[in-house]
Design a protein around this motif. Structure first.
Motif, PDB file in Angstrom:
ATOM      1  N   PRO A  19       0.831  -1.212   0.000  1.00  0.00           N
ATOM      2  CA  PRO A  19       0.000   0.000   0.000  1.00  0.00           C
ATOM      3  C   PRO A  19       0.863   1.260   0.000  1.00  0.00           C
ATOM      4  CG  PRO A  19      -0.029  -1.015   2.171  1.00  0.00           C
ATOM      5  CD  PRO A  19       0.719  -1.957   1.273  1.00  0.00           C
ATOM      6  N   LEU A  20       0.381   2.279  -0.686  1.00  0.00           N
ATOM      7  CA  LEU A  20       1.104   3.547  -0.710  1.00  0.00           C
ATOM      8  C   LEU A  20       1.375   4.058   0.698  1.00  0.00           C
ATOM      9  CD1 LEU A  20      -0.765   5.455  -3.588  1.00  0.00           C
ATOM     10  CD2 LEU A  20       1.389   4.191  -3.734  1.00  0.00           C
ATOM     11  N   GLY A  21       0.420   3.837   1.599  1.00  0.00           N
ATOM     12  CA  GLY A  21       0.566   4.342   2.959  1.00  0.00           C
ATOM     13  C   GLY A  21       1.684   3.700   3.742  1.00  0.00           C
ATOM     14  N   ASP A  22       2.143   2.523   3.316  1.00  0.00           N
ATOM     15  CA  ASP A  22       3.232   1.838   4.006  1.00  0.00           C
ATOM     16  C   ASP A  22       4.596   2.173   3.413  1.00  0.00           C
ATOM     17  OD1 ASP A  22       1.345   0.637   5.552  1.00  0.00           O
ATOM     18  OD2 ASP A  22       1.801  -1.432   4.954  1.00  0.00           O
ATOM     19  N   MET A  23       4.624   2.922   2.339  1.00  0.00           N
ATOM     20  CA  MET A  23       5.888   3.159   1.639  1.00  0.00           C
ATOM     21  C   MET A  23       6.687   4.290   2.272  1.00  0.00           C
ATOM     22  SD  MET A  23       4.788   2.831  -2.368  1.00  0.00           S
ATOM     23  CE  MET A  23       3.955   1.375  -3.006  1.00  0.00           C
ATOM     24  N   ALA A  24       7.993   4.073   2.369  1.00  0.00           N
ATOM     25  CA  ALA A  24       8.898   5.151   2.730  1.00  0.00           C
ATOM     26  C   ALA A  24       8.915   6.176   1.600  1.00  0.00           C
ATOM     27  CB  ALA A  24      10.302   4.595   2.961  1.00  0.00           C
TER      28      ALA A  24
ATOM     29  N   LEU B 289     -14.217  11.347   1.193  1.00  0.00           N
ATOM     30  CA  LEU B 289     -15.017  10.227   1.695  1.00  0.00           C
ATOM     31  C   LEU B 289     -14.583   9.776   3.085  1.00  0.00           C
ATOM     32  CD1 LEU B 289     -15.084   8.089  -1.579  1.00  0.00           C
ATOM     33  CD2 LEU B 289     -16.844   9.662  -0.741  1.00  0.00           C
ATOM     34  N   ARG B 290     -13.569  10.452   3.620  1.00  0.00           N
ATOM     35  CA  ARG B 290     -12.991  10.089   4.919  1.00  0.00           C
ATOM     36  C   ARG B 290     -12.496   8.642   4.905  1.00  0.00           C
ATOM     37  NH1 ARG B 290     -17.039  13.140   9.275  1.00  0.00           N
ATOM     38  NH2 ARG B 290     -16.773  15.235   8.372  1.00  0.00           N
ATOM     39  N   GLN B 291     -11.892   8.293   3.777  1.00  0.00           N
ATOM     40  CA  GLN B 291     -11.254   6.990   3.644  1.00  0.00           C
ATOM     41  C   GLN B 291      -9.756   7.196   3.443  1.00  0.00           C
ATOM     42  OE1 GLN B 291     -13.237   4.164   1.071  1.00  0.00           O
ATOM     43  NE2 GLN B 291     -15.224   5.067   1.453  1.00  0.00           N
ATOM     44  N   ASP B 292      -9.011   6.119   3.466  1.00  0.00           N
ATOM     45  CA  ASP B 292      -7.556   6.177   3.506  1.00  0.00           C
ATOM     46  C   ASP B 292      -6.968   6.312   2.104  1.00  0.00           C
ATOM     47  OD1 ASP B 292      -4.865   5.920   4.007  1.00  0.00           O
ATOM     48  OD2 ASP B 292      -4.982   3.846   4.733  1.00  0.00           O
ATOM     49  N   PRO B 293      -6.359   7.454   1.747  1.00  0.00           N
ATOM     50  CA  PRO B 293      -5.729   7.586   0.432  1.00  0.00           C
ATOM     51  C   PRO B 293      -4.443   6.783   0.316  1.00  0.00           C
ATOM     52  CG  PRO B 293      -5.321   9.544   1.735  1.00  0.00           C
ATOM     53  CD  PRO B 293      -6.269   8.705   2.539  1.00  0.00           C
ATOM     54  N   GLY B 294      -4.005   6.191   1.411  1.00  0.00           N
ATOM     55  CA  GLY B 294      -2.837   5.321   1.353  1.00  0.00           C
ATOM     56  C   GLY B 294      -3.176   3.884   1.010  1.00  0.00           C
ATOM     57  N   ALA B 295      -4.471   3.568   0.890  1.00  0.00           N
ATOM     58  CA  ALA B 295      -4.899   2.185   0.657  1.00  0.00           C
ATOM     59  C   ALA B 295      -5.000   1.892  -0.838  1.00  0.00           C
ATOM     60  CB  ALA B 295      -6.220   1.915   1.355  1.00  0.00           C
TER      61      ALA B 295
ATOM     62  N   GLU C  83      12.379  -9.850 -17.922  1.00  0.00           N
ATOM     63  CA  GLU C  83      12.548 -11.291 -18.124  1.00  0.00           C
ATOM     64  C   GLU C  83      11.202 -11.930 -18.465  1.00  0.00           C
ATOM     65  OE1 GLU C  83      14.526 -13.209 -14.907  1.00  0.00           O
ATOM     66  OE2 GLU C  83      16.079 -11.676 -14.716  1.00  0.00           O
ATOM     67  N   GLY C  84      11.039 -12.317 -19.722  1.00  0.00           N
ATOM     68  CA  GLY C  84       9.787 -12.936 -20.134  1.00  0.00           C
ATOM     69  C   GLY C  84       8.606 -11.993 -19.958  1.00  0.00           C
ATOM     70  N   ARG C  85       7.448 -12.568 -19.695  1.00  0.00           N
ATOM     71  CA  ARG C  85       6.254 -11.760 -19.467  1.00  0.00           C
ATOM     72  C   ARG C  85       6.258 -11.243 -18.039  1.00  0.00           C
ATOM     73  NH1 ARG C  85       4.913 -15.812 -22.871  1.00  0.00           N
ATOM     74  NH2 ARG C  85       3.682 -15.263 -24.722  1.00  0.00           N
ATOM     75  N   TRP C  86       5.981  -9.956 -17.900  1.00  0.00           N
ATOM     76  CA  TRP C  86       5.882  -9.382 -16.568  1.00  0.00           C
ATOM     77  C   TRP C  86       4.874  -8.229 -16.628  1.00  0.00           C
ATOM     78  CZ3 TRP C  86       6.980  -4.306 -15.169  1.00  0.00           C
ATOM     79  CH2 TRP C  86       7.634  -3.526 -16.139  1.00  0.00           C
ATOM     80  N   GLY C  87       4.464  -7.784 -15.492  1.00  0.00           N
ATOM     81  CA  GLY C  87       3.516  -6.684 -15.473  1.00  0.00           C
ATOM     82  C   GLY C  87       3.467  -6.024 -14.113  1.00  0.00           C
ATOM     83  N   TRP C  88       2.640  -5.023 -14.027  1.00  0.00           N
ATOM     84  CA  TRP C  88       2.446  -4.364 -12.732  1.00  0.00           C
ATOM     85  C   TRP C  88       1.054  -3.757 -12.712  1.00  0.00           C
ATOM     86  CZ3 TRP C  88       1.809   0.653 -10.670  1.00  0.00           C
ATOM     87  CH2 TRP C  88       1.739   1.692 -11.608  1.00  0.00           C
ATOM     88  N   GLY C  89       0.605  -3.417 -11.524  1.00  0.00           N
ATOM     89  CA  GLY C  89      -0.693  -2.778 -11.384  1.00  0.00           C
ATOM     90  C   GLY C  89      -0.781  -1.994 -10.098  1.00  0.00           C
ATOM     91  N   ILE C  90      -1.687  -1.034 -10.101  1.00  0.00           N
ATOM     92  CA  ILE C  90      -2.041  -0.304  -8.881  1.00  0.00           C
ATOM     93  C   ILE C  90      -3.549  -0.368  -8.750  1.00  0.00           C
ATOM     94  CG2 ILE C  90      -2.022   1.906 -10.141  1.00  0.00           C
ATOM     95  CD1 ILE C  90      -1.267   3.232  -7.422  1.00  0.00           C
ATOM     96  N   GLU C  91      -4.022  -0.660  -7.538  1.00  0.00           N
ATOM     97  CA  GLU C  91      -5.450  -0.895  -7.360  1.00  0.00           C
ATOM     98  C   GLU C  91      -5.891  -0.427  -5.988  1.00  0.00           C
ATOM     99  OE1 GLU C  91      -7.668  -4.376  -9.112  1.00  0.00           O
ATOM    100  OE2 GLU C  91      -7.479  -5.018  -7.020  1.00  0.00           O
ATOM    101  N   GLY C  92      -7.061   0.142  -5.951  1.00  0.00           N
ATOM    102  CA  GLY C  92      -7.697   0.584  -4.717  1.00  0.00           C
ATOM    103  C   GLY C  92      -9.080   1.103  -5.065  1.00  0.00           C
ATOM    104  N   HIS C  93      -9.680   1.859  -4.150  1.00  0.00           N
ATOM    105  CA  HIS C  93     -11.039   2.334  -4.363  1.00  0.00           C
ATOM    106  C   HIS C  93     -11.105   3.233  -5.594  1.00  0.00           C
ATOM    107  CE1 HIS C  93     -14.811   4.532  -2.686  1.00  0.00           C
ATOM    108  NE2 HIS C  93     -15.146   3.509  -3.451  1.00  0.00           N
TER     109      HIS C  93
END
Length: 323
Positions: free
Chosen positions: A76-81, A114-120, A131-141
């Motif tokens: 989660p973004l909220g846990d990142m340094a 919405l008084r919800q966590d923007p770090g989630a 290396e081969g097939r790879w990907g990434w994603g970001i997901e939340g509300h």
């Protein structure tokens, strides 16, 4: 995770053979690979950061608030340094075009309203970049962005964008609209139609109350309804093109440019535009644009028409299926 019946999977495979596949984008693929590698170095040994390419959670996607998906994978973004957060931001920037990253940040920032966590919002890398097939994603509300890379080919999707509220009404951010173009340009395209064409474009008085494809892993084209692109006057085409381009901004530059070129050169009879619900601002409405290879659904029919759900689906390219 949604599983399609065998007959649908066969139909999709047949459909994929006739559709544009992932786009060759050497410089963008290298930029994504470098940015993802830098992110993984920054996140260090966090076991949540990277999963296998074939991990079933890669396609188990949605845009629900965290309380409905407490076990969402990724960091989660909220846990990142701070250094890690900057690396994640750089990965988002490398994966989007123009104001695309800013739109994602605006959607995330609406959690304050919405008084919800923007770090989630959770960042996941699948496989090993380069290396081969790879990907990434970001997901939340209200946000799910999914990218896949193989060599110098890139695919993007599903792309889910939502906004609640659609307009910030008070405070220092009053007036902020994270998805203004998608709403305003599509409505303007409809209202530019003469009465007989507008009546045909409006296929239902009621909205479906959400995207019709929901969070299916793979989707088929919806029934052809509404108007063909060839029937639209120039102003309506221009307006709708701007609305579509707002979704292309969530793709890397070369891929976005390729999709724009495909849209411009497509057989006008193969593209359709439909509208459901009210034509009046701040009333429930839904619109969709569909071509041979993609579908956009945009629904604003909850919380007093202050709550958007919208999605870009590639029939043969979502989750890197064509890589």
């Amino acid at each position: 995770m949604t599983t399609l019946p065998r007959r649908q999977l066969i139909a999709l495979a047949t459909l994929a053979a006739t559709m544009p596949r992932a786009v060759r984008a050497g410089s963008d693929a290298a930029a994504l690979t470098d940015a993802a590698s830098a992110y993984l170095r920054a996140v260090a040994d966090d076991p949540r950061a990277r999963l296998a390419w074939d991990d079933p959670r890669r396609t188990d996607w949605h845009w629900f608030p965290p309380r409905f998906r407490p076990d969402r994978e990724g960091v989660p973004l909220g846990d990142m340094a701070p250094e890690t957060r900057r690396a994640a931001e750089a990965l988002l920037e490398a994966s989007t075009t123009g104001p695309g990253a800013a739109k994602a940040r605006a959607i995330i920032s609406l959690q304050h309203e919405l008084r919800q966590d923007p770090g989630a919002y959770f960042v996941s890398v699948y496989g090993t970049p380069g290396e081969g097939r790879w990907g990434w994603g970001i997901e939340g509300h209200h946000l799910s962005l999914n990218y896949a890379v193989h060599g110098d080919h890139i695919a993007a999707g599903p792309i889910f964008l939502g906004a609640h509220p659609t307009r910030v009404e008070s405070g220092e951010r009053a007036g902020l609209r994270a998805m203004a173009v998608e709403e305003d340009e599509a409505r303007a395209a409809l209202l530019a139609l003469l009465a007989d064409l507008r009546a045909r474009a409006i296929v239902a008085e009621r909205t479906p109350r959400d995207t019709r494809t929901q969070n299916a892993v793979a989707v088929e084209p919806l029934p052809r309804e509404g108007l063909a692109w060839s029937e639209l006057p120039a102003e309506s085409r221009e307006r709708l093109t701007r609305a579509v381009h707002a979704y292309l901004g969530m793709m890397p530059p070369t891929l976005a440019a390729a999709e724009r070129a495909r849209l411009a050169s497509a057989d006008p009879s193969s593209l359709t535009f439909q509208w459901r619900g009210s034509t009046v601002p701040d009333r429930f409405h839904y619109w969709a644009v569909q071509g041979n290879a993609f579908l956009i659904e945009h629904d604003n029919s909850r919380d007093g028409a202050r709550h958007i759900h919208s999605v870009w689906r590639g029939f043969a390219s979502d989750f890197g299926a064509a890589l």
